[in-house]
Scaffold this motif. Sequence first.
Motif, PDB file in Angstrom:
ATOM      1  N   LYS A  61      44.260 -80.162 -23.366  1.00 39.46           N
ATOM      2  CA  LYS A  61      44.314 -81.574 -22.966  1.00 39.46           C
ATOM      3  C   LYS A  61      43.565 -82.466 -23.960  1.00 39.46           C
ATOM      4  N   SER A  62      42.319 -82.125 -24.240  1.00 37.26           N
ATOM      5  CA  SER A  62      41.526 -82.950 -25.157  1.00 37.26           C
ATOM      6  C   SER A  62      42.106 -82.906 -26.569  1.00 37.26           C
ATOM      7  N   THR A  63      42.613 -81.754 -26.965  1.00 33.34           N
ATOM      8  CA  THR A  63      43.231 -81.639 -28.290  1.00 33.34           C
ATOM      9  C   THR A  63      44.425 -82.565 -28.408  1.00 33.34           C
ATOM     10  N   LEU A 113      44.907 -85.348 -26.721  1.00 34.86           N
ATOM     11  CA  LEU A 113      44.399 -86.717 -26.795  1.00 34.86           C
ATOM     12  C   LEU A 113      43.886 -87.041 -28.192  1.00 34.86           C
ATOM     13  N   ARG A 114      43.213 -86.100 -28.825  1.00 37.03           N
ATOM     14  CA  ARG A 114      42.719 -86.340 -30.183  1.00 37.03           C
ATOM     15  C   ARG A 114      43.886 -86.571 -31.149  1.00 37.03           C
ATOM     16  N   ALA A 133      43.687 -87.769 -19.331  1.00 40.52           N
ATOM     17  CA  ALA A 133      43.545 -86.364 -18.969  1.00 40.52           C
ATOM     18  C   ALA A 133      42.538 -86.280 -17.837  1.00 40.52           C
ATOM     19  N   ILE A 162      37.092 -90.013 -25.935  1.00 38.52           N
ATOM     20  CA  ILE A 162      37.189 -88.559 -25.786  1.00 38.52           C
ATOM     21  C   ILE A 162      35.766 -88.037 -25.966  1.00 38.52           C
ATOM     22  N   GLY A 163      35.054 -87.941 -24.875  1.00 41.30           N
ATOM     23  CA  GLY A 163      33.616 -87.726 -24.936  1.00 41.30           C
ATOM     24  C   GLY A 163      32.904 -89.070 -24.970  1.00 41.30           C
ATOM     25  N   ASN A 215      41.172 -75.876 -17.920  1.00 41.81           N
ATOM     26  CA  ASN A 215      40.377 -75.950 -19.143  1.00 41.81           C
ATOM     27  C   ASN A 215      40.941 -74.978 -20.175  1.00 41.81           C
ATOM     28  N   ASP A 225      39.692 -89.328 -21.774  1.00 44.10           N
ATOM     29  CA  ASP A 225      39.580 -87.929 -21.367  1.00 44.10           C
ATOM     30  C   ASP A 225      38.627 -87.805 -20.190  1.00 44.10           C
ATOM     31  N   GLU A 226      39.155 -87.357 -19.067  1.00 43.26           N
ATOM     32  CA  GLU A 226      38.380 -87.093 -17.862  1.00 43.26           C
ATOM     33  C   GLU A 226      37.413 -88.221 -17.518  1.00 43.26           C
TER      34      GLU A 226
END
Length: 209
Positions: free
Chosen positions: A40-42, A44-45, A188, A80-81, A36, A157-158
């Motif tokens: 990773k999320s950044t 993907l965005r 991710a 993503i979320g 974390n 994402d996840e």
Amino acid sequence: MIDLDEVSVSLGHVTLLAPVSATVGSGEVLVIRGRNGTGKSTLLRAMAGVRAPTSGTVRIGDNIVTERDRRFRRRVAAMIGLPPIAPDLTVEDHTLLVASTWLDDSQAATRLAGEVLEEFGLTPLANRFPHELSSGQMQLFGLGLLLSRPFEVLIVDEPEQRLDPEHVEVVISALRARRDRGATLVIATHNSLLAEQLADHTLWLGEAA
């Protein structure tokens, strides 16, 4: 299909994503891993066109990524979320709305919506409202909405969040099916089984663990 060239993201003096490069071919799966806070999320965005890189470039096909391009939005589906939901629409309503938005043929849209609900075990919940779902059911619902439309590239994402091992297997199967149909996937994840089952390439952010 996807080319990342020294992509980085900063916010003021804070680095959200250190420079990263990778290439993913058409029909391949890139799995992004790392602790974390490693970006990773950044990343993907940036790939989904919702956050511009501070430096470097993201290309999908021959085009620089931009969410404002209709062709890009049709080509790329991202989660993503959890997606936005309407409290007065049922699970089935939401799924059919997404399918109908992207497909001109109403029968094809109805068929796709039904297939996705069945695939994720949501058919018995079709008439429930989102607030009546458990956290795991909501995750499957979000993934179902993501897959209720055509795409060439899938960014998620996840996808294993809030799911027990049995339902992680369901998600792996669904993602594998899209890969086998020719889609390019970027995922991710913290889930080792998902990574082992799907990855053609693995990109570690930060130190591998």
